[in-house]
Design an enzyme around this catalytic site. Structure first.
Site, short mmCIF file in Angstrom:
data_model
loop_
_atom_site.label_atom_id
_atom_site.label_comp_id
_atom_site.label_asym_id
_atom_site.label_seq_id
_atom_site.Cartn_x
_atom_site.Cartn_y
_atom_site.Cartn_z
N CYS A 182 4.30 -0.52 14.26
CA CYS A 182 5.70 -0.12 14.45
C CYS A 182 5.91 0.85 15.60
CB CYS A 182 6.28 0.48 13.17
SG CYS A 182 5.65 2.13 12.79
N ASP A 239 -8.69 16.66 -12.89
CA ASP A 239 -9.42 15.47 -12.40
C ASP A 239 -10.40 15.90 -11.31
OD1 ASP A 239 -10.25 13.13 -11.18
OD2 ASP A 239 -8.26 12.22 -11.12
N CYS A 287 0.63 3.99 15.53
CA CYS A 287 0.62 2.80 14.69
C CYS A 287 0.76 1.58 15.58
CB CYS A 287 1.75 2.86 13.67
SG CYS A 287 1.93 1.33 12.73
N CYS A 346 5.39 2.47 8.21
CA CYS A 346 5.43 1.03 7.88
C CYS A 346 4.23 0.54 7.09
CB CYS A 346 5.57 0.21 9.16
SG CYS A 346 4.03 0.08 10.12
#
Length: 412
Positions: free
Chosen positions: A220, A338, A217, A204
């Site tokens: 959620c 990179d 979390c 979420c």
């Protein structure tokens, strides 16, 4: 294949023969193992060749950002207790390299295959694996790899409803999110040293709470599953609560975690933890990683670290200060061009070590070390760096192509 009632079609046989011929020509020309170019030619001649080669094998796929090659080796050793194994042991982990590896294993019972994270869903579709090991997901090759959350989403969609047993690290929220779409998951508490890619909930976007070794979390309710296998110090705990000692020649906590996941995979095929772990002791080095080599009358230990999570684990392996450390970083296409990931690595962990910097991007690394207040010297090449090192075993840490360059230079 052994006992194969459905032999390869003439077209598939032609593809295998042509692939092997091209690979041999590539080796003869000094262009590497030839496995990738050979596989590409074979797949051009028969696009379904990977599926055909896998159809009579019990296939294990291994995918992760870090630890794929080593874990593939450990699983292959463990499964040899139950029958012949074919594996892409040198790490050619995209479809062409995998096809080449399987083409060389006509009498094998098991196929133990390392798979690049981006290709996992497709290779799983082609090979109908019995088991898939998911170890970790973190930032890597920033110029071309999808953001980690997108990779987890690709895994989740690609593995949804898979018939394979998924052996997954319950300590990595991204791996848990990816594996949770599968009906048959074996959770392993393998740990997660690098947590910088797992602070937001993959379900979420909420902020992840991390009390102790747990995580959940707060928005959620997505949370760490209860493991059935666990790494506990120098032991693997199996689903019955029995503790099995890990004896490895490979160093570090990360390799114990790889062994724990490998023992869980071996158990899927009926190989008991004691047998699996004993066989893993045979593995001394993996494609040159962890090798100690003699060069200019010095002992050099070669360590591979390709991304921030890998460097963090590698720093925990090196001899204590004042052991000299040579760092080598390239940014060729196989590494990712990179180098901004260097800023995610905590180089203060090298404080007290004499540091020598080489590689194509030695100046990028020098700027990073300067900011981290480290004492270092920039050198032209490995020979010069070794000559400047004070006494003691030299720890050499390099990213992917830099590591290959080093191995060629030291004749390993």
């Amino acid at each position: 294949m052994a006992g194969n009632s459905d032999p390869l079609s003439p077209r598939a046989k032609l593809a295998v023969t042509a692939g092997k011929a091209v690979a041999a020509a590539s080796r003869a020309a000094g262009r590497g193992s030839g496995s990738v170019i050979g596989g590409r030619v074979a797949l051009k001649l028969d696009p379904d060749l990977l599926a055909r080669l896998a159809q009579n094998l019990d296939v294990v796929l291994v995918s992760a950002t870090n630890g794929k090659t080593t874990t593939t080796r450990l699983i292959a050793e463990a499964l040899r207790a139950a029958g012949p194994v074919v594996s892409n042991a040198l790490g050619a982990n995209m479809p062409a390299g995998i096809t080449s590896a399987l083409a060389g294993g006509s009498d094998a019972k098991f196929g133990v295959i390392e798979v690049d994270e981006k290709y996992l869903a497709g290779v799983a579709r082609d090979t109908s694996p019995k088991c898939i090991a998911l170890l970790n997901l973190s930032r890597d090759q920033l110029d071309r790899a999808a953001e980690t959350r997108m990779l987890a989403e690709n895994w989740r969609e690609g593995l949804a409803g898979s018939k394979a047993v998924i052996v997954a690290n319950c300590d990595d929220p991204l791996v848990v999110w990816a594996a949770s779409s599968s009906p048959n998951v074996v959770w392993v508490a393998a740990g997660q040293m690098w947590q910088e890619d797992a602070w937001s909930c993959p379900s979420c976007g909420g902020v992840m709470q991390r009390p102790g070794d747990d995580w959940f979390c707060g928005e959620c309710g997505f949370r760490r599953p209860t493991p059935t296998w666990a790494l506990s110090g120098d032991h693997v705990l199996d689903p019955h609560g029995s503790a099995w000692p890990i004896h490895l020649q490979l160093p570090g906590r990360a390799n114990k975690a790889n062994a724990a996941s490998s023992a869980a995979v071996a158990a899927v095929f009926g190989v008991p933890p004691q047998v699996a772990l004993e066989r893993m002791y045979q593995v001394q080095a993996v494609a040159g990683r962890y090798d100690v080599v003699q060069f200019q009358n010095r002992d050099l230990r070669l360590l591979l670290a390709k991304n921030p999570a890998g460097w963090l684990e590698t720093f925990s392996l090196i001899d204590p200060a004042p052991a000299p450390v040579i760092l080598s970083v390239n940014a060729r296409s196989a590494d990712g061009t990179d180098t901004s990931w260097l800023w995610d690595v905590d180089y203060t962990r090298l404080t007290g070590h004499p540091i020598f910097v080489i590689g194509d991007r030695k100046l990028d690394l020098a700027v990073r070390l300067e900011v981290a207040n480290q004492h270092f010297q920039v050198c032209d090449n490995l020979d010069q760096a070794v000559q400047m090192c004070p006494p003691g075993r030299i720890e050499v840490i390099a990213n992917y192509t830099a590591f290959q360059d080093l191995r060629r230079r030291v004749g390993n």
